[in-house]
Structure formats: C-alpha cells, structure tokens
Write an enzyme that holds these catalytic residues in place. Sequence first.
Site, PDB file in Angstrom:
ATOM      1  N   CYS A  23       0.830  -1.216   0.000  1.00  0.00           N
ATOM      2  CA  CYS A  23       0.000   0.000   0.000  1.00  0.00           C
ATOM      3  C   CYS A  23       0.859   1.259   0.000  1.00  0.00           C
ATOM      4  O   CYS A  23       1.556   1.547   0.982  1.00  0.00           O
ATOM      5  CB  CYS A  23      -0.927  -0.036   1.212  1.00  0.00           C
ATOM      6  SG  CYS A  23      -1.672   1.538   1.650  1.00  0.00           S
ATOM      7  N   CYS A  73       0.048   3.802   2.748  1.00  0.00           N
ATOM      8  CA  CYS A  73       0.535   3.290   4.044  1.00  0.00           C
ATOM      9  C   CYS A  73       2.003   3.658   4.232  1.00  0.00           C
ATOM     10  O   CYS A  73       2.420   4.109   5.311  1.00  0.00           O
ATOM     11  CB  CYS A  73       0.389   1.771   4.110  1.00  0.00           C
ATOM     12  SG  CYS A  73      -1.301   1.152   3.922  1.00  0.00           S
TER      13      CYS A  73
END
Length: 396
Positions: free
Chosen positions: A57, A60
């Site tokens: 991600c 993230c």
Amino acid sequence: MYNFKSVKLFASFILLIGILNSKAGEIPFQKGTLKDALQLAATEKKMVFVDAYTTWCGPCKWMAKNVFTDEKVIQFYEANFICLKLDMEKGEGIEFAKKYDIHAYPTFVFLNSGGTKIHQACGSKEAADFIIDGKNALNPETQLYTLKKNFDSGDRDFKKLKSYAQLLMAANMDGKEVMNELLKNPETENLLSADGFDLLANFSELRNSSFSFLIRNREKFKGIIGIEKWNTFISSLFAEEARAAAKKNTPEKLQEASLFASKHEIENADELSWLMKWEYAQVTKKDLFEIAEQYIPTYKLTDANELNNAAWIIFENYDEPAKLEIAAKWAQVSVELKQDFANTDTYANLLFKLGRLEEAKEAAMKSIDIGKKDAQDIAGTEKLLNEIITAEKSRN
C-alpha cells in the site's frame, strides 16, 4: 512470602518494556500482539491505536515515512494510546481485518481495552489531520461508537446525523442508511454546500436517495462546486456502475444505466454510454480494442491520462502491429500533450514491441531521465532499455 502488589507492578513494567518498540523519531509501535496491547491499555487506562496496513500500500508507506515520524504526532499518540501496527494480510492481521471489517488501507482503528471498536479513520493525510483523528477517538461526542448509539436509539438531529455521516465517510464505512435519514430531515437544504456535495457524492449510487438529491439540485451544485468537478463526479459514478456490472457479468445493466442518463437528461449521455462500455471491457477483457477505437478518438484525444491508459491496455493485450501502431499514436499524442514518466514509458514499450528500436531507445532514456527527477521507480524502464540495447546488438 510474596508481596502481590509489588509483583503485579513489576510484571506490568516488564510487559511495557518487552512489547514496545520505541524507535526514535517514530510513533512507539509495540512488538507484541493485540492481546498484549489490550492488556497494557487496561493497565495504562488508554485506548489502543492500530495502524491496519499492507506491505504493498503506497499511502501506508507515505504515512509511515511522513506522518508517523512527525514530532507532534509522536508526542500526541504516545501520550494517549498504546500503538500497534498490523499487516492485514499476515498473521493475526488477517483475523483482525475480518473481525473489524477492514477493506481499505491504511485504516486507523481505535479500540478500548476490551477490544471494542470506538472509532475509525481511513486514508493518508497530513499530520494535523491525523492528530484530529486521534482527538475524535478520545472525545465521546465525536466517536463513531457514540454517534452510532445515538443513531440506533432514534436521534435524528440534523447536525448529529451530518457529523455521523462525515465520520463514516472518513472511515470508509457504509453510511447509506444514515444518509437516507439525513435526507428526510426538514433541514436537508443545508446540504446545498461544498461539504454537503462531498458527503452526498461519496455515498451516491445511481438510484439511491443521495444521487436523487444531487440530480434534483444539479444547477445549484454546479454553481457551488463548478462544472468540472460536477462532470468528474458524474463520470466516476457511471464508470463504477459499469465496473460493478462487469464483475457480476450483467451487460444489461449498461443499457439500463444509459437509459437512466437519457431519462434524467444528464449532460454528455452519449459519452457516458461509451465510457461505461470502455470500463466494462477493461474488466471483462472483451472487445477492448474495438471499443477503445471508438471511444478514445471521439472523446479523449485531448486527455493525456486517458490516452496513456488506453495505449498501455492495448500494449498489454494485443500483438497485432496495426493495433499497436494505433496505440503508439495515442501514446505519442499523450506525450505531446503532457509528457511524464508514465506516458513516455508506455510509448517506449509500444515502439519496442513494434520493432522500432531507435525510437524506443530514445523514449526509454527520456522516461528514465524524467523518472529520476520525479523520484519514480524506474527499474522496469531500465530493464526495457537493456532489452532494446540487446535487440539492437542482435539486429546488427
């Protein structure tokens, strides 16, 4: 004889030291399990903050690099929470994702020491906004848990409903039921605002109450948010309808959506119809080139991103030179409109596949130069350049 109180305090101290991973310059995420974190939270009389992430991600990683290292964020989260990172695709993160209904990353979950979800937020954001997420979790008046209890008990105050819907939107949670109640409220006209549009658009589906309200008030909203943002919203909504139809293998839904657009006199209904066909084709991989050949030249010849996207899709799915030549032309136009790392890379790949080695080499080198300046991952393009050089040597 043991002094029970002393043993208990010592055990808590050992637990605190043993499970925390207080790296300098980062939120002190612990090394232990969720059970350990909940136990420590009970001892410290704090809530647990869980960063629910995945290794792939991008947002993230951005949060970890740019926000979790912010001094004010570190101080706030260390003072108020027991912090834990869980990979949603490994270990106990898999069960955590199921239990707490996590399906977008990053998601920030706030639990009480009993493991009940009190609050949730989602997505990358600046440090100040991330601290607001934490403050909302600490404040009973702004916790999702409290607002849900109020809603379930029948509280239909307009401001509370709107706040609840906005927090559900920020948490990437289902808020359609709340929006239905909000749109029944006598104060509904207060949604005729920029933040009201964002809320309605987020929960809109083609035939639900949020979208109906937007359509009824379209001219007012265009004046508030501008025609460009309105058109982007409409296109996104119909594109999502097409993708959902493709996943369920229901092509008849495309025709229904096209008729819906015409019936409600939505601008550019013909273009929306072709957009849906194109989105449907990308999911099903059926008639990709045939639809792109109609849609792209008619509607997207001035859109650099769409031209690049279409060119890359044809590159990935076709080998016929005639089709690749058309895709290469789209990539070339995309570069001419707004050159960047991605479209130059696409152009280089198409040229190489067509055997136009000298042009491909030039485009690949240019893409690498742009990528270095923009801090892009250029490994794939560098590999392509090596393949081009090898092919040149073989040809010579």
